[in-house]
Write a protein that holds these residues in place. Structure first.
Motif, PDB file in Angstrom:
ATOM      1  N   SER A 111       0.834  -1.211   0.000  1.00  0.00           N
ATOM      2  CA  SER A 111       0.000   0.000   0.000  1.00  0.00           C
ATOM      3  C   SER A 111       0.864   1.255   0.000  1.00  0.00           C
ATOM      4  O   SER A 111       0.556   2.237  -0.692  1.00  0.00           O
ATOM      5  N   LEU A 135       0.924   4.041  -3.000  1.00  0.00           N
ATOM      6  CA  LEU A 135       0.645   5.461  -2.787  1.00  0.00           C
ATOM      7  C   LEU A 135       1.792   6.333  -3.266  1.00  0.00           C
ATOM      8  O   LEU A 135       1.602   7.271  -4.037  1.00  0.00           O
ATOM      9  N   HIS A 136       3.017   6.001  -2.825  1.00  0.00           N
ATOM     10  CA  HIS A 136       4.145   6.906  -3.066  1.00  0.00           C
ATOM     11  C   HIS A 136       4.789   6.730  -4.432  1.00  0.00           C
ATOM     12  O   HIS A 136       5.244   7.711  -5.036  1.00  0.00           O
ATOM     13  N   LEU A 167       0.765   6.389  -7.301  1.00  0.00           N
ATOM     14  CA  LEU A 167      -0.163   7.516  -7.351  1.00  0.00           C
ATOM     15  C   LEU A 167       0.569   8.855  -7.309  1.00  0.00           C
ATOM     16  O   LEU A 167       0.493   9.649  -8.245  1.00  0.00           O
ATOM     17  N   VAL A 168       1.286   9.116  -6.220  1.00  0.00           N
ATOM     18  CA  VAL A 168       2.035  10.370  -6.127  1.00  0.00           C
ATOM     19  C   VAL A 168       3.145  10.394  -7.167  1.00  0.00           C
ATOM     20  O   VAL A 168       3.427  11.419  -7.792  1.00  0.00           O
ATOM     21  N   LEU A 177      -5.055  15.105  -7.156  1.00  0.00           N
ATOM     22  CA  LEU A 177      -4.434  15.326  -5.849  1.00  0.00           C
ATOM     23  C   LEU A 177      -4.196  16.804  -5.587  1.00  0.00           C
ATOM     24  O   LEU A 177      -3.516  17.155  -4.619  1.00  0.00           O
ATOM     25  N   ARG A 236      -9.422  13.197  -0.949  1.00  0.00           N
ATOM     26  CA  ARG A 236      -9.585  11.932  -0.210  1.00  0.00           C
ATOM     27  C   ARG A 236     -10.552  11.004  -0.935  1.00  0.00           C
ATOM     28  O   ARG A 236     -10.350   9.792  -0.984  1.00  0.00           O
ATOM     29  N   LEU A 248      -8.770   9.412  -3.943  1.00  0.00           N
ATOM     30  CA  LEU A 248      -7.844   8.373  -3.493  1.00  0.00           C
ATOM     31  C   LEU A 248      -8.611   7.138  -3.037  1.00  0.00           C
ATOM     32  O   LEU A 248      -8.219   5.999  -3.329  1.00  0.00           O
ATOM     33  N   THR A 276      -9.745   5.103  -6.000  1.00  0.00           N
ATOM     34  CA  THR A 276      -8.657   4.322  -6.588  1.00  0.00           C
ATOM     35  C   THR A 276      -8.361   3.090  -5.748  1.00  0.00           C
ATOM     36  O   THR A 276      -8.238   1.974  -6.276  1.00  0.00           O
ATOM     37  N   PHE A 277      -8.244   3.278  -4.437  1.00  0.00           N
ATOM     38  CA  PHE A 277      -7.955   2.144  -3.555  1.00  0.00           C
ATOM     39  C   PHE A 277      -9.115   1.155  -3.533  1.00  0.00           C
ATOM     40  O   PHE A 277      -8.907  -0.049  -3.376  1.00  0.00           O
TER      41      PHE A 277
END
Length: 273
Positions: free
Chosen positions: A135, A139-140, A143-144, A162, A171, A174, A177-178
């Protein structure tokens, strides 16, 4: 950019639609410093030689989903804030020969290529067994990390993925997506025996379909803006995104674990995506 220091003396080759074919015909040298899709990197033997194909794919959105969304919008059946998939299913039910019916039929059958369902399940197990680490990597690095690609960054910024001034909207995006990824990781028999479609549960297929429809809706809205250049969320960008959600996550997991994963496990996870 990580390699820019050691490669300062290597000529920079910027690939674009006007020179990409000629550059490939002449041949790209190993260790040549390349700029493509707004990113700078060193060309290696492992890089694809099919950049002409990737360039062509930048001109293609998602014909099935695009036609479906256009049909729904034209019919006026999509209510503001409504669920895309519910609207599509309702329209397909009353219009069996429609573009929406074609999309749902396509999503309800296995893909044309051969699917190794055992590998798909092993790929899900890898992600879930290392969930805290996977996870973080997602995220890092996915996504980011997607914001490091300038061409994709333009689309993300224009949609406020974002960068929306409202934290609740960020939020929510995100979470969406999750949610798709969480559903994709459900066991193939999550919804009952013999319901799997290419190793994925109907729950997973529904979430993936919603994402395709959302992309098509965003694509149509962006194409109406005069500042939009090219096709947003095109097939090349989706290939990059797929690699980001697969290969980047694997790189992140190995970095956080401090050791390499078994090759078969990595192959299974890539096959899942």
């Amino acid at each position: 950019s990580l390699y820019a220091g050691p490669c300062r003396n290597i000529p920079l080759l910027e690939l674009n639609p006007s020179n990409i074919d000629g550059a490939l015909r002449r041949g790209l040298e190993q260790n040549h410093l390349i700029t493509y899709l707004g990113l700078r990197f060193v060309w290696t033997r492992q890089h694809s030689k099919n950049l002409v194909i990737l360039d062509d794919l930048q001109k293609i959105g998602d014909p099935l989903a695009d036609a479906c969304i256009a049909e729904i919008l034209a019919s006026g059946e999509l209510k503001r804030g409504g669920d895309f998939l519910e609207s599509v299913e309702a329209h397909a039910s009353s219009h069996p020969s429609s573009s929406c019916s074609d999309l749902l039929a396509f999503m309800s059958r296995p893909p044309d290529f051969e699917v190794d369902e055992d590998a798909v399940e092993k790929g899900k197990l890898l992600f879930l067994s290392l969930l805290p680490i996977s996870s973080l990597a997602l995220l890092h690095l996915s996504l980011v990390g997607g914001f490091s690609a300038p061409q994709i960054n333009k689309t993300l910024n224009s949609t406020g993925y974002l960068t929306n001034s409202n934290p609740k909207s960020v939020r929510l995006r995100l979470f969406e997506t999750f949610k798709m990824i969480s559903d994709a990781m459900t066991a193939s028999d999550f919804d009952g025996p013999n319901t799997s479609i290419g190793g994925l549960s109907p729950t997973a297929i529904n979430s993936i379909t919603k994402v395709r429809l959302l992309h098509a809706f965003v694509r149509q809205n962006l194409l109406k803006k005069p500042q939009t250049v090219g096709i947003p969320i095109n097939q090349t960008e989706l290939i990059v995104t797929s690699l980001s959600f697969s290969q980047n996550v694997l790189l992140g997991i190995e970095s956080l674990l401090g050791s390499p994963l078994p090759p078969q496990n990595k192959s299974s996870y890539v096959h899942l995506w």
